[in-house]
Design a protein around this motif. Structure first.
Motif, mmCIF file in Angstrom:
data_model
loop_
_atom_site.group_PDB
_atom_site.id
_atom_site.type_symbol
_atom_site.label_atom_id
_atom_site.label_comp_id
_atom_site.label_asym_id
_atom_site.label_seq_id
_atom_site.Cartn_x
_atom_site.Cartn_y
_atom_site.Cartn_z
ATOM 1 N N GLN A 79 0.838 -1.217 0.000
ATOM 2 C CA GLN A 79 0.000 0.000 0.000
ATOM 3 C C GLN A 79 0.862 1.251 0.000
ATOM 4 N N TRP A 118 -0.977 -2.841 -6.938
ATOM 5 C CA TRP A 118 -2.418 -2.654 -6.695
ATOM 6 C C TRP A 118 -3.118 -4.013 -6.610
ATOM 7 N N GLN A 119 -2.712 -4.916 -7.496
ATOM 8 C CA GLN A 119 -3.315 -6.257 -7.466
ATOM 9 C C GLN A 119 -3.011 -6.964 -6.152
ATOM 10 N N LEU A 120 -1.828 -6.705 -5.640
ATOM 11 C CA LEU A 120 -1.408 -7.433 -4.442
ATOM 12 C C LEU A 120 -1.991 -6.847 -3.158
ATOM 13 N N ILE A 121 -2.500 -5.633 -3.230
ATOM 14 C CA ILE A 121 -3.062 -5.007 -2.026
ATOM 15 C C ILE A 121 -4.405 -5.660 -1.702
ATOM 16 N N ASP A 122 -4.566 -6.048 -0.445
ATOM 17 C CA ASP A 122 -5.857 -6.603 -0.009
ATOM 18 C C ASP A 122 -6.854 -5.465 0.153
#
Lengths: 741, 580
Positions: A631, A704-708
């Motif tokens: 993030q 962004w894809q990896l952010i929960d």
């Protein structure tokens, strides 16, 4: 030869033996020191080019120091004996002297102690051996020094933590030519490959040999890896620099020239050896029931695939005999009769006679196929699903199905969720994966979806026969065909579901649930109507119908189209699960609500009014580490946007993101590219990377894809006024007075 | 008519002239007054006129005249040289009639043209999104909803409008024809300033428009919750875990046995009052109480809750069977109605956007002048609230919201409770930024208005780290606004700070490059232009502007007058000699 007295002869013998012991001890010690220095000198050389010279000086000094131990002679032996044998009365030296040289007094003393020496010698009480602990120490040192040979890459590596540190750049040095040879592990039977590109992708355990030619030969070169390891590049007579390493981890590396990093960063992606894939083709269903008078022969077929080779495939079977508390289990291993090579892998076959297994009607056998691949070291093992073959007794036929179906449900749900997660991951990685790999992954997921679908098929009592053919060959085409078929069936199920007279139709289908429904739904529960409206079987059929579509798209390498169907399937499975729970709950005992008169009328002596105070707020640190890093890194990259010059805190944050991505790359090798982008950003100290315009954009997308997704937080009212506003108060006052009127 | 003696030399010369005139008139009087009054008057007048002419020349005399100028203004959408509207007005002060060509001007710019007769030929807008609106500032958990229409020439053409997240993945899409409304929704992941993309894809798969959608996800203000329950429940336990882990303060008063209570305070400051009191009720933002606990309360405590609600406290009541019979006895619940459903009625339902099944009480809920805050997937009203004074009272028949948590659907659970709190809880008294117009599209050179809400005027607002002035609203004294004019595209950072320089709230708005949102901006201007023209047509002709101009008097007239009266004076002296 001089004439020796008996005492002198004894002492000479002791002196000789002691000298030998001393020499041996010293030799072992010096050998240990030499081996230790040999094994560690290259570590030292990497720290600084001149340090190895100093190290050699230290070694030589220490060697001589260790060698310079007191010499063993008659005098030192006499001193030694004086110290340990009081009977010699500090006169052992007299025993070494010729009798002619002794004075009268010395002669008298000689005559006193010589018999004592002889007596002690006869008793073997003269302790003239080296203490065992000295030898033990020397041997331990030797073992330790020798063990350094076995340290991983001990002769070449040095661990150096340099995260977040600005390494000086060397832009004067250029790589004039390079050759990177990759030698895959022998068990893969793959031939060596030569890479021209410095970004390399290798099989796990491959040996990589780098060979560079630089424009400046006066410098000392090494390879620096992202995890802090550095490896010296050895200069060859032809002025090429050479290093080799066995690669087991995905990572990054760069070239360092005399402590300064060259601006380029290269990725080192490791392709893991896949576990074997084992699928039981026949029997299709997880549960096979053989009638009491049925044929007790079972044909087993299993498809086994591996990326490099299979070493062993076996059947692990457990035969359960008897019932209730008397049940007994017997585990056995079997080999397959034969196998055939097919396009999809090896098809193993086995013909099983249950009677030959010692089974009788009423017994069960649970078997699973276990395959081991040929991975070096220890092969990887994978198991198929467990298949239950039940040789029925007459009376148990109708009882089992309901219980089994319920107990298996949670396993199915997890699998469907896993398929969704992996499909999402595959879609996310689409741009990074090579097309063949992407397709292979998609098909692999399709197979998993097929597995799940077949499990449900057998649970629902439909479409059991279609699956084997679909997997055995021409999967895509057949999946399409069957998908259409099932769609029709799905429609018919929906009609059934919507029909007010569902029970009659269901009973006609002969499913156990409907049979049960016919007889069990006779009680007067007012909520029974709802149970049928949430018919778990109808839900599961819808789920299966969606699984068909998902499988079809996965087989056609369209995971993005498959995903909505997977989610629909999952949704219906959940609904079925809940409906099933409700069904059980409604049949259970529901106590009447406690009236206010009866409630709270017990003894209250032990119950006290109490108060608790806690602090439950989570601080920022408690959030998942990786998520927080991603993030913050995403926000940083967004905010920087072209800015040059990173602060130390920003560098630290990006270094952490790089480390996290590198760790994750051990499982998802394509993430290493994004770690490489961060490394390039750190080196260039800017978001603008030469020769890679869209790298940072792709990095941001990946982060962004990896952010929960964050959870919603409690929120106060957000109206555009304050209650203390005069106008609002006036409005309130007017409202109150109006209300009163 | 006006003169200008602002320069020192004109003032000095003017003074000297007037002084000279005084002396001259005195001398003239002495010479002529007794001799010939007519002659005296003539000479005096001639002197005065000469001095006045000189003064007029010195003071650059101008005469105001009414003008009527009819011009054409070229704006974006035309091919000509486009002037700056503000400069254009300054350069053409006599403007009375204006033809606007192109997409026109913004509503703010058109205000300057008030009173000028404007003719506006509405041009064809280029293809793309129009009437686009989305909240520019959200809190974590709130949905980003982008609405708008797609403008295109051909009605039969179909465009797929896609919302793309910052990673480049499509998160929502809609297929629309010309003028049809689209509504795209997504859930921003985390706090920060993010860019989504609104894409239009034609039937050939070609991207025909790609516009950035900037949104700032801020941190929500803290909330204080008070829970009163007749017995500990899973509902409040799960609520406590989620709310307090996410920064809320909570006080739970639970009956654990007869006249035995458990008081749990979480995240409350040390020494906080933990009793049921009027002061405490006024301190909390939302009271959550189950129906049985409510009916067991004595009348005095009920009236305390009622009064606290009138003062702004939000009240959320979990309806219970025992509450139904006493509904009419409680003034707090005036206006609410709970009617029993038939025995076959469905009490299991789905909530919107969820596949989890819930139970509800077998009643139908209604509230006069109420609004719903919990609705089932089939439109069943499960929770309604009514305003009571400054606060709101809500009743819900939904049971076991924690099923979301049990099913691992924390997102839905947290969003549901967040929306309940947003609907019912006391209005936040924190100083904060007010929502920005959902249709705002900021461009370089355009005015950007940002407003804050604060109970004290000592707050300072920083724009790009520069302090900017806040102007108090004349109607809402707690509302302060500022106007800034970004000169370049990019993120506009606003920070609201207390007098002690403590950061109270943040807001980031995006100023788009001129190449973005062209169709939407053009449509906004066209709409503003149409509204302006329509407004003008309703005005009386007397209200229209009659522009006047201060025209400097031609120097020839000064010269002629001066020559004429100087000649008179010369001749008078000659005549005097002649007479003598």
């Amino acid at each position: 030869m001089l004439n020796r007295t008996p005492a002198q002869a004894i002492l000479a013998e002791h002196l000789s033996r002691l000298s030998l012991n001393f020499l041996l001890h010293r030799y072992i010690l010096l050998l240990a020191i030499a081996i230790f220095f040999f094994n560690t000198i290259e570590y030292v050389a990497i720290i600084h080019p001149w340090l190895d010279k100093i190290y050699i000086v230290v070694f030589v000094a220490l060697f001589f120091l260790a060698n310079k131990t007191p010499k063993l002679n008659e005098h030192s032996l006499a001193e030694h004996l004086n110290r340990i044998v009081p009977q010699f009365e500090e006169s052992t030296q007299l025993l070494f002297k010729p009798s002619d040289d002794l004075s009268v007094l010395q002669h008298l003393q000689y005559q006193r102690i010589e018999p004592r020496l002889l007596e002690l010698e006869q008793q073997k009480a003269l302790a003239t051996k080296l203490p065992k602990k000295n030898l033990l120490f020397s041997f331990s040192a030797l073992v330790f020094a020798t063990s350094l040979f076995y340290l991983p890459q001990a002769s070449q590596f040095n661990r150096e933590k340099n995260q977040g540190v600005i390494l000086p750049l060397d832009t004067t040095v250029a790589i004039e030519s390079q050759q990177i040879d990759v030698f895959p592990p022998k068990y893969t039977a793959l031939t060596a490959e030569v890479y021209r590109n410095r970004d390399i992708e290798v099989i796990e355990g491959s040996k990589v040999r780098w060979s560079f030619e630089f424009n400046d030969d006066s410098k000392i070169y090494s390879l620096a890896f992202a995890d802090g390891l550095t490896m010296a590049l050895q200069k060859q007579p032809d002025n090429r620099y050479f290093a080799e390493k066995v690669i087991n981890k995905t990572g990054l590396y760069s070239v360092v020239a005399s402590g300064k990093t060259l601006p380029e960063v290269y990725s080192l992606s490791v392709i893991k050896d896949q576990q074997p894939r084992v699928r039981v083709i026949n029997p299709v269903a997880t549960l096979v029931e053989i009638e009491l008078d049925g044929d007790p022969n079972v044909a087993i077929e299993a498809m086994v695939q591996d990326d490099f080779g299979i070493t062993e495939v076996k059947i692990l079977a457990s035969v359960a005999k008897g019932s209730g508390e008397a049940v007994k289990f017997r585990d056995e291993e079997f080999l397959f009769d034969d196998y055939q090579l097919t396009d999809k892998g090896r098809l193993y076959q086995k013909h099983w006679d249950l009677k030959a297994l010692g089974m009788e009607s009423g017994d069960e056998v649970y078997f699973t196929v276990i395959a081991t691949d040929n991975k070096a070291g220890q092969g990887q093992t994978a198991r198929s699903k467990t298949v239950i073959v039940r040789w029925l007794d007459e009376e148990e036929r109708s009882i089992n199905i309901e219980g089994i179906s319920i107990s298996y449900m949670p396993e199915f749900f997890r699998s469907q969720r896993q398929i969704i997660i992996e499909t999402e991951q595959l879609i996310a990685d689409k741009n990074e994966l090579a097309t063949p790999k992407f397709k292979a992954e998609s098909v692999s997921l399709g197979h998993s979806q097929n597995d799940l679908k077949l499990k449900y098929g057998q649970y629902l009592g439909i479409e059991q026969d279609e699956g084997a053919g679909a997997w055995g060959g021409g999967a895509s085409a057949e999946a399409t065909e069957q998908g259409d078929e099932d769609e029709h069936q799905g429609h018919s199920h929906e009609h059934e579901h919507e029909s007010p007279d569902a029970h009659e139709q269901s009973a006609a289908n002969g499913s156990q649930q409907e049979v049960l429904a016919q007889f069990a739904h006779t009680h007067e529960d007012v909520h029974i109507g709802e149970v049928s409206s949430q018919n778990p079987k109808a839900m599961m059929k819808k789920a299966v119908s969606n699984m068909w579509q998902a499988e079809l798209h996965l087989m056609m390498h369209e995971p993005d189209l498959a995903l909505p169907y997977e989610k629909q399937a999952y949704k219906y499975l959940k609904l079925a699960q809940q409906a099933e729970r409700v069904y059980v709950k409604r049949l259970g005992f529901e106590p009447p609500p406690v009236s206010e008169q009866r409630r709270l009328t017990g003894k209250l002596d032990q119950i006290k009014t109490r108060s608790e105070t806690t602090d439950n707020s989570l601080d920022a640190q408690s959030e998942t580490g990786a998520n927080r890093i991603f993030q913050q890194s995403f926000a940083l990259l967004n905010a920087l946007d072209g800015q040059k010059g990173l602060t130390k805190a920003q560098r630290n944050l990006l270094s952490n993101a790089k480390s996290t991505l590198t760790d994750m790359a051990q499982q998802r090798a394509n993430l290493i590219r994004h770690a490489a982008t961060i490394e390039k950003v750190l080196i260039s100290d800017s978001l603008k990377i030469d020769g890679c315009e869209d790298c940072v954009v792709k990095l941001k997308q990946k982060l962004w894809q990896l952010i929960d997704s964050a959870l919603a937080t409690p929120l106060a009212g957000q109206q555009p006024y304050l209650n203390s506003d005069g106008l609002i108060e006036e409005y309130h006052r007017l409202g109150q007075s109006g209300g009163e009127r | 008519m006006s003169v200008d003696f602002s320069s020192w030399y004109s003032l000095l010369l003017g003074g000297l002239l007037l002084l000279g005139l005084g002396f001259t008139l005195k001398a003239v009087k002495k010479r002529l007054y007794a001799h010939s009054f007519k002659r005296f008057c003539l000479v005096a007048l001639a002197n005065v006129v000469c001095v006045l002419v000189l003064l007029a020349w010195l003071g650059k005399l101008t005469i105001t005249t009414q003008v009527s100028e009819h011009l054409t203004l070229l704006t974006p959408g035309t091919k000509g040289d486009i002037p700056d509207p503000g400069v254009f007005l300054q350069q053409n002060p006599g403007l009375s009639e204006l033809d606007i060509k192109g997409y026109g001007l913004t509503a703010a710019q058109l205000k300057d043209f008030d009173g000028i007769k404007v003719r506006f030929d509405v041009p064809e807008i280029s293809q793309g999104p129009v009437e686009v609106a989305w909240p520019k500032h959200l809190f974590v958990g709130e949905s980003l909803v982008v609405t708008g229409r797609w403008h295109m020439r051909d009605y039969n053409q179909i465009v797929t409008v896609k919302l793309i997240d910052p990673a480049g993945s499509e998160v929502d899409s809609a297929r629309v024809r010309k003028g049809e409304l689209f509504r795209l929704t997504t859930q921003p992941k985390a706090q920060g300033h993010y860019f989504y993309q609104l894409q239009g894809v034609d039937s050939n798969g070609q991207i025909i428009a790609d516009e950035p959608v900037s949104v700032f996800i801020g941190q929500s203000p803290k909330v204080k919750l008070l829970v009163m329950q007749s017995a500990p429940s899973f509902e409040t336990r799960h609520l406590k875990n989620w709310a307090t882990e996410n920064g809320a303060s909570m006080l739970l008063l639970s009956t654990i046995s007869k006249e035995r209570y458990l008081t749990q305070s979480v995240n409350l400051e040390q020494g906080h009052d933990k009793t049921f009191s009027a002061a405490n009720l006024n301190d909390f933002d939302l009271l959550i109480v189950d129906g049985r606990a409510l009916t067991q309360l004595p009348v005095q405590k009920l009236s305390l809750i009622e009064q606290a609600s009138k003062n702004g406290l939000g009240v959320m009541i979990f309806a219970s069977q025992s509450m139904v019979s006493q509904l009419k006895d409680m003034t707090l619940l005036n206006g609410f109605e709970l009617k029993a459903k038939g025995p076959q009625a469905d009490t299991r339902l789905n909530m919107a956007n969820s596949d989890v099944l819930f139970n509800s009480l077998p009643y139908t809920l209604a509230a006069s002048q109420g609004k719903s805050f919990e609705v089932g997937a089939k439109g069943q009203v499960l929770g309604m609230y009514r305003a009571l004074g400054l606060g709101k009272v809500g009743v819900s028949i939904l049971l076991e919201r924690y099923r979301w948590r049990l099913n691992g659907q924390m997102q839905q659970y947290s969003r549901h409770w967040q929306s309940i709190m947003k609907s019912l809880a006391r209005v936040s008294s924190d100083s904060r930024f007010l929502p920005v117009d959902a249709q705002l599209l900021s461009f370089p050179g355009q005015q950007l208005q940002v407003c804050i809400l604060s109970d004290q005027g000592d707050k300072t607002l920083f724009w790009q780290d520069q302090k900017v002035a806040l102007n108090q609203d004349q109607f809402n004294r707690f509302r302060y606004c500022t106007h800034v004019w970004p000169t370049v595209s990019g993120a506009q950072q606003f920070e609201l700070k207390s007098a002690e320089d403590q950061l109270l709230d943040r807001l980031v708005l995006q100023t788009y490059a001129a190449t973005h949102w062209q169709s939407a901006f053009a449509a906004q201007k066209v709409a503003a232009g149409k509204a302006f023209v329509a407004g003008q047509q309703q005005k009386l002709s007397g209200q229209m502007r009659k522009p006047t101009l201060n025209v400097p008097v031609d120097a020839t007239w000064y010269w002629l007058l001066l020559v004429l009266f100087a000649s008179i004076l010369w001749w008078e002296r000659k005549w005097a000699v002649h007479d003598e």
